[in-house]
Design a protein around this motif. Structure first.
Motif, short mmCIF file in Angstrom:
data_model
loop_
_atom_site.label_atom_id
_atom_site.label_comp_id
_atom_site.label_asym_id
_atom_site.label_seq_id
_atom_site.Cartn_x
_atom_site.Cartn_y
_atom_site.Cartn_z
N SER A 1 9.99 7.66 4.96
CA SER A 1 8.43 7.42 5.52
C SER A 1 7.71 8.64 4.89
N ILE A 2 6.51 7.99 4.11
CA ILE A 2 5.79 9.14 3.53
C ILE A 2 4.86 9.77 4.59
N GLY A 3 4.60 10.73 4.51
CA GLY A 3 3.50 11.41 5.63
C GLY A 3 2.19 11.94 4.72
N LEU A 4 1.63 12.97 5.41
CA LEU A 4 0.33 13.40 4.97
C LEU A 4 0.44 14.74 4.17
N GLY B 1 6.49 6.39 10.06
CA GLY B 1 4.88 6.18 10.30
C GLY B 1 4.29 7.71 10.78
N ASP B 2 5.20 8.83 10.59
CA ASP B 2 4.74 9.95 11.17
C ASP B 2 3.78 10.53 10.12
N ASN B 3 2.96 11.63 10.65
CA ASN B 3 2.36 12.36 9.73
C ASN B 3 3.09 13.26 8.82
N ARG B 4 4.39 13.51 8.87
CA ARG B 4 5.10 14.03 8.17
C ARG B 4 6.26 13.33 7.34
N THR B 5 6.66 13.68 6.34
CA THR B 5 7.53 12.83 5.49
C THR B 5 8.98 12.82 6.22
N LEU B 6 9.60 11.66 6.44
CA LEU B 6 10.77 11.35 7.06
C LEU B 6 11.58 10.88 6.34
N ARG C 1 -5.67 8.22 7.88
CA ARG C 1 -4.25 8.45 7.27
C ARG C 1 -3.49 7.23 6.58
N VAL C 2 -3.85 6.14 6.98
CA VAL C 2 -3.06 4.58 6.29
C VAL C 2 -3.80 4.89 5.00
N GLU C 3 -4.93 5.05 4.68
CA GLU C 3 -5.59 5.15 3.38
C GLU C 3 -4.94 6.08 2.49
N ARG C 4 -4.63 7.40 3.00
CA ARG C 4 -4.02 8.36 2.39
C ARG C 4 -2.51 8.13 1.95
N ILE C 5 -1.95 7.88 3.08
CA ILE C 5 -0.38 7.53 2.99
C ILE C 5 0.08 6.71 2.18
N ASN C 6 -0.70 5.74 2.19
CA ASN C 6 -0.59 4.27 1.25
C ASN C 6 -0.69 4.69 -0.34
#
Ligand code: PLP
Length: 422
Positions: A402-405, A367-372, A289-294
């Motif tokens: 906060s960007i998500g997946l 830091g959520d899986n969804r964008t907030l 998730r960290v790799e993808r979200i960043n």
């Protein structure tokens, strides 16, 4: 350039995390042990457990086996000696502060803080007679003169939230070590991307509610510690005299009993087993998730920077227009966490923008899986005066994102349709 140019090997952490959370034999998922109390074999064992000579659970307020499993995983992940899981991120920060500070102490706060930490320091700790001084991340004249004066602890965040200022982490760590002063770094935004304990910091704290868990399914925090040195540790400096007894008795693991005996036992900011279980489930996919979200944060920032109409702007250190761009590229080459910010100019326009969003969720989490997304001055910072807001980099039209997946193209599309509707 500093040591953090050690590039994070996300593949290494994928393997480490799935295999340290899951077991090879028997139940693969971690066991949830919700028991509040634990029976002792006999009176001698009870005595040994209370003396910390027998390593078995005492009573759930000072730890339980499910928390212990989580603590071991996060310690490995941070390159640390040990960890203590807490009820929330604020629980971890207040545990460390109350374990080490007393009336009359002064702390140095570097950079803009998360709202809860800011009020803990400025209101609650101040009410108990702990004074503080704040400075911007690059005010090394102030940092050095304050350290020279003999402050008790330095607190900073790996990345300013929501200002997104980036500190020179290695330089601050080195100064704190030179002046034998405890440094606590809030690494909530940058797990895996920054590992301050491997760079020489003393204590790392996380709100595991955020990136570590990712699922918005468990409130939690964790404090992570280095080993105490056999000789010449900074904890033996005269200013830490009230913990010398524990340091001398407990040696390299002393941070743990200092926090447990001087804070957790009496304040009870302990994690619960089910929350720790949920956090571990989240940890299995943290590296992915960290790799993808960043990556997505950069994609979204670049695309919005190009396409936003006049009067709406995006701020992130990956943009060449950002004052932190050089430090981003040298010290945070794989990203500095899930946040970016959008400035709409005024509160009215920010509200209109937020109300037009279709995909993005309005909430106070990160830091959520969804964008907030969230407007800052009307929510988290509504109690703060103008000076504090200025210092924290929070202005009237500011929205924290906060960007998500999700597909980054869908995220961009949603922000653009909202901006074009202004
Ligand atoms: C959310 C957050 C905290 C507080 O964590 P809780 O789990 O909400 O108590 C502390 N620091 C940072 C940087 C955060 O984002």
């Amino acid at each position: 350039m500093n040591n953090n140019t050690n590039i994070t090997d996300f593949d290494y952490f994928n393997t480490l995390l799935v295999h340290s959370v899951g077991s090879k034999v028997g139940p693969i998922a971690p066991s949830v042990i919700p028991s509040a109390a634990f029976g002792y074999q006999n009176a001698e064992e009870a005595e040994g457990i209370f003396a910390a000579e027998v390593n078995k659970p005492l009573y759930a307020r000072v730890g339980n086996p499910t928390n212990a499993k989580l603590e071991g995983i996060v310690a490995k992940m941070e390159g640390a000696f040990g960890a203590i899981a807490t009820s929330s991120g604020m629980g971890a920060i207040s545990m460390v502060c109350t374990a080490f500070l007393k009336t009359g102490d002064e702390i140095l706060c570097i950079g803009g803080f998360f709202g809860g930490t800011y009020s803990l320091v400025n209101e609650t700790l101040a009410r108990f007679g702990v004074t503080n001084t704040f400075c911007t991340v690059d005010d090394f004249a102030h940092i050095e003169s304050t350290l020279q004066k003999g402050v008790k602890m330095v607190i900073m965040e790996s990345v300013g939230n929501p200002s997104l200022t980036l500190p020179d982490v290695q330089r601050i760590i080195d100064l704190c070590n030179q002046y034998e002063t405890l440094l606590m770094i809030d690494n909530t935004a940058t797990p895996l991307l920054l590992r301050p304990l491997t760079m020489g910091a003393d204590i790392v704290v996380h709100s595991s509610t955020k990136n570590m868990s990712g699922h918005s399914a468990a409130l939690g925090g964790i404090a992570v510690f280095r080993a105490v040195k056999e000789e010449g540790d900074k904890l033996l400096n005269a200013k830490y005299a009230d913990v010398h007894k524990i340091v001398k008795k407990m040696g390299k693991k002393a941070f743990i009993p200092i926090c447990k005996k001087r804070a957790m036992r009496d304040f009870g900011m302990t994690a619960n087993a089910f929350g720790s279980f949920m956090t571990m489930v989240g940890l299995e996919t943290l590296s992915l998730r960290v790799e993808r979200i960043n990556k997505s944060v950069e994609t979204v920032s670049f695309l919005l920077d190009e396409a936003f109409p006049d009067g709406v702007s995006v701020n992130h250190p990956c943009l060449s227009s950002s004052p932190d761009n050089a430090r981003y590229r040298s010290d945070f080459a794989q990203g500095c966490g899930p946040l970016l910010s959008i400035d709409c100019g005024t509160k009215e326009r920010a509200f209109k923008f937020l109300n037009a969003l279709e995909l993005v969720i309005l909430t106070a989490n990160i830091g959520d899986n969804r964008t907030l997304a969230l407007h800052m001055t009307s929510t988290i910072y509504s109690d703060f005066n103008e000076d504090a807001r200025q210092f924290l980099g929070v202005h009237e039209g500011l929205i924290r994102v906060s960007i998500g997946l999700e597909d980054p193209k869908s995220i961009v599309e949603d922000f653009l349709q909202a901006a074009n509707a202004l």
